[in-house]
Write an enzyme that holds these catalytic residues in place. Structure first.
Site, PDB file in Angstrom:
ATOM      1  N   LYS A 174       0.871  -1.190   0.000  1.00  0.00           N
ATOM      2  CA  LYS A 174       0.000   0.000   0.000  1.00  0.00           C
ATOM      3  C   LYS A 174       0.901   1.231   0.000  1.00  0.00           C
ATOM      4  O   LYS A 174       1.572   1.523   0.987  1.00  0.00           O
ATOM      5  CB  LYS A 174      -0.905   0.051   1.237  1.00  0.00           C
ATOM      6  CG  LYS A 174      -1.956   1.165   1.069  1.00  0.00           C
ATOM      7  CD  LYS A 174      -2.639   1.584   2.338  1.00  0.00           C
ATOM      8  CE  LYS A 174      -1.920   2.645   3.126  1.00  0.00           C
ATOM      9  NZ  LYS A 174      -1.742   3.946   2.426  1.00  0.00           N
ATOM     10  N   GLU A 249      10.354   0.755  10.240  1.00  0.00           N
ATOM     11  CA  GLU A 249      11.384   1.773   9.939  1.00  0.00           C
ATOM     12  C   GLU A 249      10.713   3.124  10.176  1.00  0.00           C
ATOM     13  O   GLU A 249       9.951   3.586   9.323  1.00  0.00           O
ATOM     14  CB  GLU A 249      11.802   1.669   8.473  1.00  0.00           C
ATOM     15  CG  GLU A 249      12.332   0.320   8.056  1.00  0.00           C
ATOM     16  CD  GLU A 249      13.769   0.115   8.449  1.00  0.00           C
ATOM     17  OE1 GLU A 249      14.508   1.111   8.536  1.00  0.00           O
ATOM     18  OE2 GLU A 249      14.141  -1.030   8.699  1.00  0.00           O
ATOM     19  N   CYS A 283      14.473  10.575   6.453  1.00  0.00           N
ATOM     20  CA  CYS A 283      14.491  10.075   7.834  1.00  0.00           C
ATOM     21  C   CYS A 283      15.879  10.179   8.459  1.00  0.00           C
ATOM     22  O   CYS A 283      16.008  10.227   9.672  1.00  0.00           O
ATOM     23  CB  CYS A 283      13.997   8.638   7.882  1.00  0.00           C
ATOM     24  SG  CYS A 283      15.012   7.506   6.917  1.00  0.00           S
TER      25      CYS A 283
HETATM   26  P1  NAD Z   1       2.777   8.088   7.987  1.00  0.00           P
HETATM   27  O1  NAD Z   1       3.017   7.234   9.167  1.00  0.00           O
HETATM   28  O2  NAD Z   1       1.830   9.218   8.112  1.00  0.00           O
HETATM   29  O3  NAD Z   1       2.234   7.220   6.766  1.00  0.00           O
HETATM   30  C1  NAD Z   1       2.963   6.108   6.275  1.00  0.00           C
HETATM   31  C2  NAD Z   1       1.998   5.093   5.686  1.00  0.00           C
HETATM   32  O4  NAD Z   1       1.197   4.548   6.734  1.00  0.00           O
HETATM   33  C3  NAD Z   1       1.044   5.661   4.644  1.00  0.00           C
HETATM   34  O5  NAD Z   1       0.920   4.724   3.599  1.00  0.00           O
HETATM   35  C4  NAD Z   1      -0.253   5.779   5.419  1.00  0.00           C
HETATM   36  O6  NAD Z   1      -1.394   5.694   4.597  1.00  0.00           O
HETATM   37  C5  NAD Z   1      -0.166   4.581   6.337  1.00  0.00           C
HETATM   38  N1  NAD Z   1      -0.992   4.644   7.547  1.00  0.00           N
HETATM   39  C6  NAD Z   1      -1.370   5.752   8.240  1.00  0.00           C
HETATM   40  N2  NAD Z   1      -2.133   5.392   9.307  1.00  0.00           N
HETATM   41  C7  NAD Z   1      -2.234   4.037   9.278  1.00  0.00           C
HETATM   42  C8  NAD Z   1      -2.860   3.080  10.113  1.00  0.00           C
HETATM   43  N3  NAD Z   1      -3.566   3.440  11.186  1.00  0.00           N
HETATM   44  N4  NAD Z   1      -2.716   1.771   9.804  1.00  0.00           N
HETATM   45  C9  NAD Z   1      -1.992   1.380   8.733  1.00  0.00           C
HETATM   46  N5  NAD Z   1      -1.395   2.245   7.897  1.00  0.00           N
HETATM   47  C10 NAD Z   1      -1.498   3.564   8.168  1.00  0.00           C
HETATM   48  O7  NAD Z   1       4.215   8.592   7.507  1.00  0.00           O
HETATM   49  P2  NAD Z   1       4.563   9.548   6.278  1.00  0.00           P
HETATM   50  O8  NAD Z   1       4.173  10.949   6.633  1.00  0.00           O
HETATM   51  O9  NAD Z   1       4.054   8.959   5.016  1.00  0.00           O
HETATM   52  O10 NAD Z   1       6.158   9.429   6.223  1.00  0.00           O
HETATM   53  C11 NAD Z   1       7.019  10.248   6.953  1.00  0.00           C
HETATM   54  C12 NAD Z   1       7.634   9.467   8.111  1.00  0.00           C
HETATM   55  O11 NAD Z   1       8.287   8.312   7.610  1.00  0.00           O
HETATM   56  C13 NAD Z   1       8.693  10.274   8.826  1.00  0.00           C
HETATM   57  O12 NAD Z   1       8.547  10.131  10.217  1.00  0.00           O
HETATM   58  C14 NAD Z   1      10.000   9.610   8.361  1.00  0.00           C
HETATM   59  O13 NAD Z   1      11.076   9.767   9.254  1.00  0.00           O
HETATM   60  C15 NAD Z   1       9.579   8.198   8.209  1.00  0.00           C
HETATM   61  N6  NAD Z   1      10.499   7.459   7.342  1.00  0.00           N
HETATM   62  C16 NAD Z   1      11.358   6.553   7.902  1.00  0.00           C
HETATM   63  C17 NAD Z   1      12.277   5.863   7.115  1.00  0.00           C
HETATM   64  C18 NAD Z   1      13.226   4.853   7.719  1.00  0.00           C
HETATM   65  O14 NAD Z   1      13.897   4.170   6.962  1.00  0.00           O
HETATM   66  N7  NAD Z   1      13.319   4.742   9.027  1.00  0.00           N
HETATM   67  C19 NAD Z   1      12.306   6.099   5.737  1.00  0.00           C
HETATM   68  C20 NAD Z   1      11.423   7.024   5.186  1.00  0.00           C
HETATM   69  C21 NAD Z   1      10.514   7.705   6.005  1.00  0.00           C
END
Ligand code: NAD
Length: 478
Positions: A174, A249, A283
């Site tokens: 997704k 992650e 990140c």
């Molecule tokens: P987010 O958590 O808002 O969303 C990520 C995904 O989760 C999306 O596909 C979203 O639709 C889904 N999601 C949201 N609520 C959900 C739920 N209740 N159940 C299941 N899925 C759900 O994050 P974002 O804003 O898309 O990304 C930014 C974040 O990602 C930042 O905190 C960044 O640091 C982190 N990130 C981490 C890494 C790593 O390797 N550690 C890499 C890239 C981004």
């Protein structure tokens, strides 16, 4: 806008229509780009069911045959690199050069993971019994739910599906609701290389709806998630219901330590570029600086001038800009509020400090904040924007203590010419990764994993591959 595309879910080797759709926009100019499925629980079950049916036959193929599909996909991606990069830039806002790097790195990553096919190894363990053999097999976990963020949307598909598929799992991805288009393009290319039905599926939709339905389903054996800490917690709660493995992650708040004996120009260049790359939405990019008092003024002055020189705008309309917009209105408002809070609490905006008014898009000025303190929100919470807060420290011990005083533990960096200082930092930084005299990015053969709230498990390299396997120990008396 008449020419927007309509994408369909990719389930069981077919593109299938959904009941409802939502719109995807370009964050640089607000242009409508596409309509994509808002997948209902029935779509989720269908995709997971297809992955379940396809898993055993897929796992029975020799790993090298599974890997052949990844090599073919890598070639197909390289063949369309420029078009794919444009799709990423349109919906995510990163500059074209970085989007092209992301696409080509994705192809290389697929090849790299495919090459593990002949290197997946179990163990033979010495037994206490005279006629016994103990074998430890590495087997696929089963059906993986892969849930993605928007910041490196194309690469992150491969980071999950490549190790999952080469080890014999099937997957349902997704993408983020902000950046689904590139994922459907990925599915189109995979469809073109003849991957067996059900092995790779894509469904789009919201997090609380589609994402929640995926992670709550008993059809899932492993959840591989990249995104925020808050969503990671929600996913763990769902996973607890069916005792499902999670690989998380999550966010970061990378500290950069700059010591008096550092090569200041190198530190300025690396930290500045880490803060503007992908508009600071990475990140593992430098989120806070601890600079030693002796060079604090020189460093702050030079990094502020370098940040102020950064060009930004709509990357498709102005291909030469170094920085695009933030992902959406929420991201822009969050960055603006954090900077306001910091300046109200005593920080000074040496450069930038405001939303950039370009008439359209979610742009924020490249910003450097001096006079920051460790109790400020800006030093503790992930900014995810082109804002660099700086705190002055007296010595390495103080810098290390402040760096470690964080909920996050993903990446960290130090700038010094002293081997002793670098080694002390490597020993004492409680982080999953440390860069010495450079910033991100990580290597595909490394292991990208965070401590504390930055996650559980990791990705890349041998250890990332084995995340997608479970053990099966056989005691054979014969
Ligand atoms: P987010 O958590 O808002 O969303 C990520 C995904 O989760 C999306 O596909 C979203 O639709 C889904 N999601 C949201 N609520 C959900 C739920 N209740 N159940 C299941 N899925 C759900 O994050 P974002 O804003 O898309 O990304 C930014 C974040 O990602 C930042 O905190 C960044 O640091 C982190 N990130 C981490 C890494 C790593 O390797 N550690 C890499 C890239 C981004």
């Amino acid at each position: 806008m008449a020419s927007e595309r309509i994408y369909q879910n990719y389930i069981n080797g077919e593109f299938v229509a959904a009941q409802e759709y939502f719109d995807v926009y370009n964050p640089a100019n607000g242009q409508l780009l596409s309509r994509v499925p808002e997948s209902a629980p029935a779509d989720v079950e269908r995709a997971l069911g297809a992955a379940r049916s396809g898993q055993k036959p897929w796992a029975r193929l020799p790993a090298v045959e599974r890997a052949a599909f990844l090599h073919k996909l890598a070639d197909a991606i390289r063949g369309e690199a420029k078009t794919l990069a444009r799709v990423i830039t349109e919906e995510q806002g990163k500059i074209s050069g970085l989007a092209e790097i992301e696409v080509n790195f994705t192809a290389d990553y697929l090849d790299y993971m495919a090459e593990w096919a002949r290197r997946i190894e179990g163990e033979i363990i010495e037994s206490d019994r005279a006629n016994e053999n103990i074998f430890l097999y590495r087997k696929p976990i089963g059906v993986v739910a892969g849930i993605l963020p928007w910041n490196f949307p194309f690469f992150l598909i491969a980071r999950k599906m490549a190790p999952a598929l080469v080890t014999g799992n099937t997957i349902v991805i997704k993408p983020s609701e902000e950046t689904p288009n590139n994922c459907f393009e990925f599915a189109r290319l995979l469809d073109g290389v003849g991957l067996p039905a059900g092995v790779f599926n894509v469904i789009s939709g919201g997090g609380a709806s589609t994402g929640n339905a995926m992670t709550a389903s008993p059809l899932v054996d492993m959840i591989s998630f990249t995104g925020s800490v808050e969503t990671g917690s929600a996913i763990m709660r769902n996973a607890a219901e069916h005792i499902v493995k999670v690989n998380l992650e999550l966010g970061g708040k990378a500290p950069s330590i700059v010591l008096d004996d550092a090569n200041v120009d190198l530190a300025v260049k690396a930290i500045r570029s880490s803060r503007i790359i992908n508009t600071g939405q990475v990140c593992n990019c430098a989120e806070r600086v601890y600079v030693q008092r002796g060079i604090a003024e020189e460093f702050t002055d030079k990094v502020a001038r370098a940040m102020a020189d950064t060009t930004y705008g709509d990357p498709l309309a102005q291909p030469d800009v170094e920085m695009g917009p933030l992902i959406n209105r929420g991201g822009l408002d969050k960055v603006a509020a954090m900077v306001e809070n910091a300046t109200r609490s005593g920080a000074e905006a040496v450069t930038g400090g405001s939303i950039a008014d370009l008439g359209q898009g979610f742009h924020y000025q490249p910003t450097v904040l001096s006079g920051c303190r460790s109790d400020m929100e800006i030093m503790r919470r992930e900014i995810f924007g082109p804002v660099l807060p700086i705190q002055v420290v007296d010595d390495l011990d103080e810098a290390l203590a402040l760096a470690n005083d964080s909920d996050y533990g993903l990446t960290s960096s130090i700038y010094t010419r002293s081997l002793a200082s670098a080694m002390q930092a490597c020993r004492e930084l409680d982080y999953g990764e440390t860069y010495v005299n450079r910033e991100n990015f990580e290597a595909m053969q490394g292991f990208h994993a965070g401590a504390r709230k930055s996650g559980i498990g990791g990705a890349d390299g041998k250890h990332g591959l084995y995340e997608y396997t479970r053990s099966h120990v056989v005691y054979m008396e014969i």
